[in-house]
Design a protein around this motif. Structure first.
Motif, mmCIF file in Angstrom:
data_model
loop_
_atom_site.group_PDB
_atom_site.id
_atom_site.type_symbol
_atom_site.label_atom_id
_atom_site.label_comp_id
_atom_site.label_asym_id
_atom_site.label_seq_id
_atom_site.Cartn_x
_atom_site.Cartn_y
_atom_site.Cartn_z
ATOM 1 N N GLU A 1 1.945 4.031 -1.897
ATOM 2 C CA GLU A 1 2.263 4.894 -0.764
ATOM 3 C C GLU A 1 1.022 5.127 0.105
ATOM 4 O O GLU A 1 1.111 5.158 1.330
ATOM 5 N N ILE A 2 -0.132 5.287 -0.536
ATOM 6 C CA ILE A 2 -1.370 5.450 0.247
ATOM 7 C C ILE A 2 -1.622 4.200 1.076
ATOM 8 O O ILE A 2 -1.945 4.275 2.261
ATOM 9 N N CYS A 3 -1.460 3.034 0.471
ATOM 10 C CA CYS A 3 -1.631 1.781 1.230
ATOM 11 C C CYS A 3 -0.684 1.766 2.424
ATOM 12 O O CYS A 3 -1.062 1.382 3.532
ATOM 13 N N ASP A 4 0.535 2.171 2.185
ATOM 14 C CA ASP A 4 1.589 2.084 3.187
ATOM 15 C C ASP A 4 1.342 3.056 4.335
ATOM 16 O O ASP A 4 1.473 2.698 5.509
ATOM 17 N N GLY B 1 6.117 -6.277 2.403
ATOM 18 C CA GLY B 1 7.126 -5.230 2.545
ATOM 19 C C GLY B 1 6.492 -3.867 2.480
ATOM 20 O O GLY B 1 5.871 -3.435 3.440
ATOM 21 N N ASP B 2 6.640 -3.207 1.355
ATOM 22 C CA ASP B 2 6.105 -1.859 1.254
ATOM 23 C C ASP B 2 5.230 -1.682 0.024
ATOM 24 O O ASP B 2 5.028 -0.575 -0.455
ATOM 25 N N ARG B 3 4.746 -2.783 -0.510
ATOM 26 C CA ARG B 3 3.843 -2.624 -1.652
ATOM 27 C C ARG B 3 2.810 -3.732 -1.697
ATOM 28 O O ARG B 3 2.959 -4.771 -1.064
ATOM 29 N N MET B 4 1.770 -3.440 -2.441
ATOM 30 C CA MET B 4 0.663 -4.368 -2.556
ATOM 31 C C MET B 4 0.832 -5.197 -3.829
ATOM 32 O O MET B 4 1.001 -4.638 -4.917
#
Ligand code: SF4
Ligand code: SF4
Length: 91
Positions: A26-29, A50-53
């Motif tokens: 979530e921090i990355c996003d 997408g929404d994750r590393m």
């Protein structure tokens, strides 16, 4: 030699457990629009999809950059267990 050529001079004895972990996707996003780790990692370990590393830890060169490079201290990094990780060949 280029970096890419030098990468062929290393071989890996991969651990089955990752020594790298992104603590909060979530921090990355939400906080890191530039996804700095995808830029500074010389081994292209980090891929934002997408929404994750996604963390391709098997290719890590253990340069240590991600321990200091992530602006949010969001990467947990440990040395691979003894005998695992990268093996440098002298060539
Ligand atoms: Fe996430 Fe850190 Fe990579 Fe930014 S640099 S995308 S906060 S792991
Ligand atoms: Fe990439 Fe270096 Fe971090 Fe390994 S230690 S993931 S090679 S930046």
């Amino acid at each position: 030699k280029t970096i890419e050529e030098k990468q062929y001079l290393v071989r890996f004895n991969c651990d089955t457990k990752s020594h790298l972990e992104v603590k909060s996707h979530e921090i990355c996003d939400t906080k890191c629009p530039d996804k700095d780790c995808t830029i500074f990692c010389p081994a292209d370990v980090y891929k934002w999809e997408g929404d994750r590393m996604f963390v391709g830890y098997e290719g890590c060169h253990e340069c240590g950059s991600c321990r200091i490079g992530c602006p949010f201290d969001n990467i947990k990094w440990e040395y691979p267990k003894g005998g695992h990780g990268i093996v440098f060949r002298l060539a």
